[in-house]
Scaffold this motif. Structure first.
Motif, PDB file in Angstrom:
ATOM      1  N   THR A  34      28.234  -1.778  10.041  1.00  0.00           N
ATOM      2  CA  THR A  34      27.650  -3.044  10.493  1.00  0.00           C
ATOM      3  C   THR A  34      28.304  -4.206   9.764  1.00  0.00           C
ATOM      4  O   THR A  34      28.791  -4.067   8.635  1.00  0.00           O
ATOM      5  CB  THR A  34      26.132  -3.067  10.247  1.00  0.00           C
ATOM      6  OG1 THR A  34      25.870  -2.843   8.858  1.00  0.00           O
ATOM      7  CG2 THR A  34      25.443  -1.980  11.061  1.00  0.00           C
ATOM      8  N   ASP A  35      28.300  -5.369  10.412  1.00  0.00           N
ATOM      9  CA  ASP A  35      28.911  -6.562   9.822  1.00  0.00           C
ATOM     10  C   ASP A  35      27.882  -7.331   9.000  1.00  0.00           C
ATOM     11  O   ASP A  35      26.768  -6.849   8.746  1.00  0.00           O
ATOM     12  CB  ASP A  35      29.542  -7.428  10.909  1.00  0.00           C
ATOM     13  CG  ASP A  35      28.540  -7.848  11.977  1.00  0.00           C
ATOM     14  OD1 ASP A  35      27.315  -7.827  11.697  1.00  0.00           O
ATOM     15  OD2 ASP A  35      28.967  -8.192  13.103  1.00  0.00           O
ATOM     16  N   SER A  36      28.253  -8.536   8.593  1.00  0.00           N
ATOM     17  CA  SER A  36      27.371  -9.350   7.743  1.00  0.00           C
ATOM     18  C   SER A  36      26.084  -9.745   8.445  1.00  0.00           C
ATOM     19  O   SER A  36      25.090 -10.084   7.792  1.00  0.00           O
ATOM     20  CB  SER A  36      28.120 -10.603   7.282  1.00  0.00           C
ATOM     21  OG  SER A  36      28.562 -11.360   8.408  1.00  0.00           O
ATOM     22  N   GLU A  37      26.090  -9.712   9.765  1.00  0.00           N
ATOM     23  CA  GLU A  37      24.882 -10.041  10.529  1.00  0.00           C
ATOM     24  C   GLU A  37      24.102  -8.788  10.932  1.00  0.00           C
ATOM     25  O   GLU A  37      23.238  -8.834  11.796  1.00  0.00           O
ATOM     26  CB  GLU A  37      25.264 -10.848  11.764  1.00  0.00           C
ATOM     27  CG  GLU A  37      25.930 -12.182  11.424  1.00  0.00           C
ATOM     28  CD  GLU A  37      26.340 -12.959  12.657  1.00  0.00           C
ATOM     29  OE1 GLU A  37      26.186 -12.413  13.775  1.00  0.00           O
ATOM     30  OE2 GLU A  37      26.809 -14.105  12.507  1.00  0.00           O
ATOM     31  N   ASN A  38      24.463  -7.666  10.333  1.00  0.00           N
ATOM     32  CA  ASN A  38      23.796  -6.378  10.580  1.00  0.00           C
ATOM     33  C   ASN A  38      23.969  -5.890  12.011  1.00  0.00           C
ATOM     34  O   ASN A  38      23.136  -5.148  12.534  1.00  0.00           O
ATOM     35  CB  ASN A  38      22.299  -6.464  10.230  1.00  0.00           C
ATOM     36  CG  ASN A  38      21.730  -5.103   9.899  1.00  0.00           C
ATOM     37  OD1 ASN A  38      22.432  -4.241   9.358  1.00  0.00           O
ATOM     38  ND2 ASN A  38      20.458  -4.885  10.224  1.00  0.00           N
ATOM     39  N   ALA A  39      25.047  -6.299  12.649  1.00  0.00           N
ATOM     40  CA  ALA A  39      25.354  -5.834  14.006  1.00  0.00           C
ATOM     41  C   ALA A  39      26.430  -4.762  13.916  1.00  0.00           C
ATOM     42  O   ALA A  39      27.377  -4.867  13.126  1.00  0.00           O
ATOM     43  CB  ALA A  39      25.840  -6.992  14.872  1.00  0.00           C
ATOM     44  N   SER A  77      35.739   2.063   3.859  1.00  0.00           N
ATOM     45  CA  SER A  77      35.484   1.931   5.296  1.00  0.00           C
ATOM     46  C   SER A  77      35.096   0.488   5.589  1.00  0.00           C
ATOM     47  O   SER A  77      34.301  -0.110   4.859  1.00  0.00           O
ATOM     48  CB  SER A  77      34.372   2.875   5.730  1.00  0.00           C
ATOM     49  OG  SER A  77      34.730   4.216   5.506  1.00  0.00           O
ATOM     50  N   SER A  78      35.645  -0.073   6.659  1.00  0.00           N
ATOM     51  CA  SER A  78      35.364  -1.480   6.932  1.00  0.00           C
ATOM     52  C   SER A  78      35.492  -1.778   8.413  1.00  0.00           C
ATOM     53  O   SER A  78      36.134  -1.047   9.161  1.00  0.00           O
ATOM     54  CB  SER A  78      36.321  -2.379   6.143  1.00  0.00           C
ATOM     55  OG  SER A  78      37.631  -2.266   6.644  1.00  0.00           O
ATOM     56  N   CYS A  79      34.894  -2.893   8.815  1.00  0.00           N
ATOM     57  CA  CYS A  79      34.972  -3.359  10.194  1.00  0.00           C
ATOM     58  C   CYS A  79      36.242  -4.159  10.450  1.00  0.00           C
ATOM     59  O   CYS A  79      36.549  -4.490  11.599  1.00  0.00           O
ATOM     60  CB  CYS A  79      33.761  -4.222  10.530  1.00  0.00           C
ATOM     61  SG  CYS A  79      32.198  -3.319  10.501  1.00  0.00           S
ATOM     62  N   GLY A  80      36.985  -4.488   9.387  1.00  0.00           N
ATOM     63  CA  GLY A  80      38.204  -5.269   9.545  1.00  0.00           C
ATOM     64  C   GLY A  80      37.954  -6.758   9.439  1.00  0.00           C
ATOM     65  O   GLY A  80      36.813  -7.235   9.418  1.00  0.00           O
ATOM     66  N   ASP A  81      39.071  -7.505   9.343  1.00  0.00           N
ATOM     67  CA  ASP A  81      38.995  -8.969   9.282  1.00  0.00           C
ATOM     68  C   ASP A  81      40.207  -9.548   9.998  1.00  0.00           C
ATOM     69  O   ASP A  81      40.893  -8.852  10.753  1.00  0.00           O
ATOM     70  CB  ASP A  81      38.922  -9.438   7.828  1.00  0.00           C
ATOM     71  CG  ASP A  81      40.019  -8.835   6.966  1.00  0.00           C
ATOM     72  OD1 ASP A  81      41.131  -8.612   7.482  1.00  0.00           O
ATOM     73  OD2 ASP A  81      39.765  -8.574   5.773  1.00  0.00           O
ATOM     74  N   ASP A  82      40.513 -10.825   9.717  1.00  0.00           N
ATOM     75  CA  ASP A  82      41.628 -11.474  10.411  1.00  0.00           C
ATOM     76  C   ASP A  82      42.972 -10.873  10.030  1.00  0.00           C
ATOM     77  O   ASP A  82      43.931 -10.922  10.806  1.00  0.00           O
ATOM     78  CB  ASP A  82      41.634 -12.974  10.101  1.00  0.00           C
ATOM     79  CG  ASP A  82      40.413 -13.673  10.693  1.00  0.00           C
ATOM     80  OD1 ASP A  82      39.829 -13.111  11.655  1.00  0.00           O
ATOM     81  OD2 ASP A  82      40.034 -14.743  10.176  1.00  0.00           O
ATOM     82  N   GLN A  83      43.072 -10.286   8.832  1.00  0.00           N
ATOM     83  CA  GLN A  83      44.338  -9.732   8.376  1.00  0.00           C
ATOM     84  C   GLN A  83      44.443  -8.221   8.593  1.00  0.00           C
ATOM     85  O   GLN A  83      45.540  -7.696   8.802  1.00  0.00           O
ATOM     86  CB  GLN A  83      44.548 -10.027   6.878  1.00  0.00           C
ATOM     87  CG  GLN A  83      44.911 -11.447   6.549  1.00  0.00           C
ATOM     88  CD  GLN A  83      43.729 -12.397   6.655  1.00  0.00           C
ATOM     89  OE1 GLN A  83      42.608 -12.035   6.295  1.00  0.00           O
ATOM     90  NE2 GLN A  83      43.981 -13.606   7.147  1.00  0.00           N
TER      91      GLN A  83
END
Length: 411
Positions: A34-39, A77-83
């Protein structure tokens, strides 16, 4: 936040945990990032194991299968970002790790690369490895999936490189989840497309209600094992022949060990051996302990694809086969039949199994199924002897009776 689901043993239920990069023992993995908004931003569910061939100190090649991944952590583990794109990272055992990277295009995302690292300094898994250290194999996958689809592949997927074979099955993954909702639209792998395609029905003469399958030659004997953190915990050697009746049509299928993959798990009271191939989604043999001193085959589950594209599934958790004392193995060289249901039976040949208390990766003393046959010889021999004595007594009685009557006739 990382959520994942574990299914250590079929029939034991599912345990859902939500941790922040927590450590658990895993068998089937279900990951929800989930991201920072818990989605939800990345969803994945999969099963995997690894087969590694390595050289021993005495210059022989040895193969080990790693199927018990616990305890595992998910750091990185991550959802990724701009880079950077999304990434699934799993760490387990002593210096083992698995990473899959994803990239995004205009209307597609790609399963970009998969890397696996193993540590031959782990003396439990590689007790006699000639070369010690951490080794990594990486594979470029570059498999493209429509951006709003979930990728599904129930069939077995295999990656092989540098003496390492990676097996994946029951895979469901969506790397770029839109609006926090996992898609219900599936993008199938080629193997699943082939297996789910229904063959056209060609009009033919109406068959009889049942057909007799053509005789099959004796199946090739395969050797299977399960390894956990303590080393080899289950051994099985057997030739397997499946007898299936589906839609009143009977068929016989020999399992080819050369194209069959195996995995499993070991626990104090239960042990699982799972076989799979391009046509067999899973064939589970579940063993259990009874009375704290014996083991037996308690459960068989199967799900496989038939030639007409349909799925054949059967489960029975109330069996009682291959009974032997704990600390020993069960052996039966003659053909045996495990009757799972009226529609599914398994013929075994040259069978030997030991699901508990395996020492140094070797079978313990075997209890032979022929002993069961010997048990019948004693009552049969006793009965035959008693019958012989009875016949002799009756003969003596009638002979004596005849002589007695002959004596009266002389007066």
């Amino acid at each position: 936040m990382v959520c994942f689901r574990l299914a250590p043993v079929p029939g034991s239920g599912l345990l859902l945990l939500c941790l922040v990069l927590g450590a658990v023992s895993s068998y089937a993995l279900e990951l929800n990032l989930t991201d920072s908004e818990n989605a939800t931003c990345l969803y994945a569910k999969w099963q995997m194991n690894f087969t590694i061939r390595y050289e021993t100190t005495d210059k022989h090649n040895k193969t080990v299968t790693i199927s018990d991944l616990g305890p595992a952590t998910y750091s990185g583990s991550s959802c990724g970002d701009d880079q950077n794109g999304p990434k699934i990272a799993v760490q387990f055992g002593s210096g083992f790790s698995w990473i899959v990277n994803f990239t995004e295009e205009t209307s597609f995302y790609s399963i970009d690369s998969i890397s696996f690292s193993y540590n031959t300094n782990d003396n439990t898994t590689f007790p006699d490895a000639k070369e010690k250290g951490v080794f990594t194999v990486s594979d470029r996958v570059a498999f493209r999936v429509p951006l709003n689809d979930i990728f599904r592949c129930n069939s077995l997927l295999t990656l092989g490189k540098n003496d390492v074979v990676q097996h994946y099955w029951d895979v469901h993954v969506q790397a770029f989840v839109q609006n926090g909702t996992v898609s219900t639209k599936e993008f199938l792998c080629d193997k699943d497309k082939t297996l789910t395609t229904v063959l056209p029905i060609v009009p033919t003469t109406v068959p009889s209600p049942t057909t007799t399958p053509s005789p099959k030659e004796k199946p090739e004997v395969g050797s299977y094992s399960v390894v956990n953190s303590n080393g080899t915990c289950l051994l099985a050697t057997m030739g397997l022949q499946l007898n299936i009746t589906h839609d009143k049509v009977a068929s016989v299928i020999n399992i080819n060990p050369n194209t069959t993959n195996f995995t499993g798990s070991c626990h104090p009271q239960t042990a699982l051996l799972r076989l799979s191939s391009s046509s067999i989604k899973y064939l589970d043999f579940v063993f259990a302990v009874k009375n704290e001193n014996r083991f037996y085959l308690k459960e068989v589950n199967v799900s496989m694809y038939l030639v007409n594209g349909s799925v054949f599934s059967i489960a029975n958790n109330n069996l009682s086969y291959w009974d032997a004392p704990l600390g020993s193995s069960y052996m039966c060289n003659k053909e045996q039949t495990v009757s799972v249901s009226g529609a599914f039976q398994i013929n075994t040949f040259d069978l030997r199994v030991q699901p508990f208390n395996v020492m140094e990766g070797k079978y313990s003393t075997a209890q032979d199924c022929s002993a069961d046959d010997d048990n019948f010889l004693v009552p049969i021999a006793v009965g035959a002897a008693l019958a012989g004595v009875l016949i002799l007594v009756l003969l003596a009685y009638f002979i004596g009776l005849k002589r007695h009557h002959a004596g009266y006739e002389q007066f």
